[in-house]
Design a protein around this motif. Structure first.
Motif, short mmCIF file in Angstrom:
data_model
loop_
_atom_site.label_atom_id
_atom_site.label_comp_id
_atom_site.label_asym_id
_atom_site.label_seq_id
_atom_site.Cartn_x
_atom_site.Cartn_y
_atom_site.Cartn_z
N SER A 91 100.85 56.33 -5.78
CA SER A 91 99.71 57.44 -5.15
C SER A 91 99.52 56.73 -3.91
O SER A 91 99.66 55.56 -3.59
CB SER A 91 98.73 57.59 -6.14
OG SER A 91 98.00 56.25 -6.14
N PRO A 92 98.63 57.55 -3.21
CA PRO A 92 98.20 57.11 -1.79
C PRO A 92 97.11 55.93 -1.96
O PRO A 92 97.39 54.85 -1.29
CB PRO A 92 97.18 58.10 -1.21
CG PRO A 92 97.87 59.47 -1.90
CD PRO A 92 98.57 58.96 -3.25
N GLN A 93 96.36 55.88 -3.05
CA GLN A 93 95.61 54.75 -3.44
C GLN A 93 96.53 53.26 -3.78
O GLN A 93 96.05 52.23 -3.16
CB GLN A 93 94.95 54.88 -4.57
CG GLN A 93 93.74 56.02 -4.47
CD GLN A 93 94.39 57.50 -4.86
OE1 GLN A 93 95.58 57.49 -4.87
NE2 GLN A 93 93.54 58.35 -5.24
N ILE A 94 97.64 53.54 -4.34
CA ILE A 94 98.52 52.35 -4.80
C ILE A 94 98.96 51.78 -3.34
O ILE A 94 99.46 50.84 -2.98
CB ILE A 94 99.42 52.80 -5.65
CG1 ILE A 94 99.03 52.89 -7.12
CG2 ILE A 94 100.51 51.56 -5.72
CD1 ILE A 94 99.54 53.39 -8.13
N ARG A 95 99.35 52.87 -2.58
CA ARG A 95 100.20 52.48 -1.07
C ARG A 95 99.20 51.80 -0.27
O ARG A 95 99.44 51.09 0.54
CB ARG A 95 100.80 53.73 -0.61
CG ARG A 95 101.96 54.18 -1.64
CD ARG A 95 102.71 55.22 -0.57
NE ARG A 95 102.07 56.48 -0.40
CZ ARG A 95 102.06 57.53 -1.29
NH1 ARG A 95 102.78 57.52 -2.31
NH2 ARG A 95 101.34 58.78 -1.00
N ASN A 96 97.98 52.14 -0.36
CA ASN A 96 96.99 51.51 0.38
C ASN A 96 96.59 50.01 -0.01
O ASN A 96 96.06 49.17 0.58
CB ASN A 96 95.60 52.18 0.42
CG ASN A 96 95.45 53.22 1.36
OD1 ASN A 96 95.62 52.94 2.43
ND2 ASN A 96 95.40 54.48 0.91
N ARG A 97 97.03 49.68 -1.17
CA ARG A 97 96.78 48.25 -1.88
C ARG A 97 98.01 47.41 -1.92
O ARG A 97 97.86 46.35 -1.96
CB ARG A 97 95.86 48.47 -3.23
CG ARG A 97 94.37 48.92 -2.84
CD ARG A 97 93.57 48.08 -2.05
NE ARG A 97 93.39 46.82 -2.87
CZ ARG A 97 93.17 45.62 -2.39
NH1 ARG A 97 92.74 45.45 -1.15
NH2 ARG A 97 92.85 44.33 -3.06
N THR A 132 98.19 46.06 -8.02
CA THR A 132 98.68 47.30 -8.60
C THR A 132 99.50 47.04 -9.90
O THR A 132 99.59 48.03 -10.59
CB THR A 132 99.38 48.04 -7.54
OG1 THR A 132 100.49 47.33 -7.08
CG2 THR A 132 98.36 48.36 -6.48
N VAL A 151 101.16 51.34 3.12
CA VAL A 151 100.77 52.49 3.75
C VAL A 151 101.01 51.96 5.58
O VAL A 151 101.45 52.85 6.53
CB VAL A 151 99.55 52.79 3.75
CG1 VAL A 151 98.21 51.88 4.20
CG2 VAL A 151 99.01 54.13 4.54
N GLY A 162 96.99 42.98 -4.05
CA GLY A 162 96.61 44.35 -4.47
C GLY A 162 96.31 44.61 -5.69
O GLY A 162 95.62 45.57 -6.16
#
Length: 289
Positions: A95-101, A29, A73, A27
């Protein structure tokens, strides 16, 4: 800095064998933050995104095997009922973006004491599956995985392939304290899991020591005190003693996010609250049975 892109998992292991200095990235992140702020620049990055088998999860022989590339996610949306503690921890990540990656595999690889997944993995009795081209696969119990600050038990030529957890047999909870409500590194965190079948308890402490920790004396105390077979509300004495023992197990420091004294105080509060939530769930389940 070299950017290495394998075509398969076997290729990734071969590359890691020849370039043990290469840092795996999925990811990104954490790694991208370090690069952007010039806090570290590895000699090589090993991109694991082409290894699609790392994005799979499945149940095998009563255990859930989560590939190291499965994003938070998906754990939240697909595994929340089976692994509630890990799903709760996953909801608090960035954030949602980080949880997606971001991935649990990345949390394990970085081995930061503040990683949100670690307390839930400790409480959930996880096992980490790692592999090398030379020696094949080995399984590392989570209790043996964390060595020191940002150091784990992997050999230089090994990569994390998956993490294994048993489905929750009892209530599990995770909670953390941060300097704000969202998108924040934990000042401290705590997870608890109850195991009614054998009357035991497991815990996980985050961001309050050189590694993620378990509170062994607190677990032993609680296992002996919980009225498993004749469930009743817990007394304030049991809740407070459990919190005190959890705080005593921590090894915090003073830093920019909080003082050692504050972390110990907050952990005692988190321990009492999560135990209260978990035991209330257990009472409800027993009444409904």
């Amino acid at each position: 800095m070299d950017f290495l892109r394998p075509t398969s998992w076997a290729d990734a292991l071969d590359i890691k064998s020849g370039r043990p200095d290469a840092t795996p990235i999925q990811g990104g992140t954490d790694m991208m933050v370090e690069l952007n702020f010039d806090k570290g620049r590895p000699s090589a990055l090993l991109d694991l995104n082409p290894c699609r088998e790392l994005f799979e999860y499945k149940e095998i022989d009563g255990k859930i095997r989560i590939g190291s590339g499965v994003p938070y996610v998906r754990i939240i949306n697909r595994l929340g009922n089976q692994l509630p503690g890990l799903a709760q921890a996953s909801r608090t990540v960035g954030s949602p973006q980080i949880r997606n990656r971001g991935t649990v595999g990345g949390n394990l690889g970085g081995a930061s004491p503040a990683g949100d997944a670690h307390p839930a993995l400790l409480a959930g009795n996880a096992v980490v599956e790692v592999e090398s081209a030379a020696r094949g696969t080995r399984m590392i119990p989570i209790d043996d995985f964390y060595i020191w600050v940002r150091k784990n038990a992997l050999e230089a030529d090994e990569l994390i392939r998956a993490v294994w957890l048993p489905p929750a047999e009892g209530p599990q909870y995770f909670s953390k304290v941060g300097t704000r409500n969202a998108m924040v590194i934990a000042v401290c965190s705590f997870a608890i899991a109850l195991y009614p079948s054998n009357g035991t308890v497991r815990t996980g402490i985050g961001s309050s020591g050189p590694t993620p920790l378990r509170a062994g004396p607190a677990e032993e105390f609680l296992a002996a005190q919980l009225p498993w077979h004749d469930p009743a509300p817990l007394t304030d004495r049991v809740l407070r003693e459990f919190g005190t023992l959890v705080a005593a197990a921590a090894k915090p420091i003073d830093d920019v996010r909080g003082t050692a004294d504050y972390r110990k105080h907050a952990l005692a509060v988190l321990a009492r609250r999560t135990l209260g939530w978990a035991w209330t769930d257990y009472l409800t389940e027993r009444k409904a049975a």
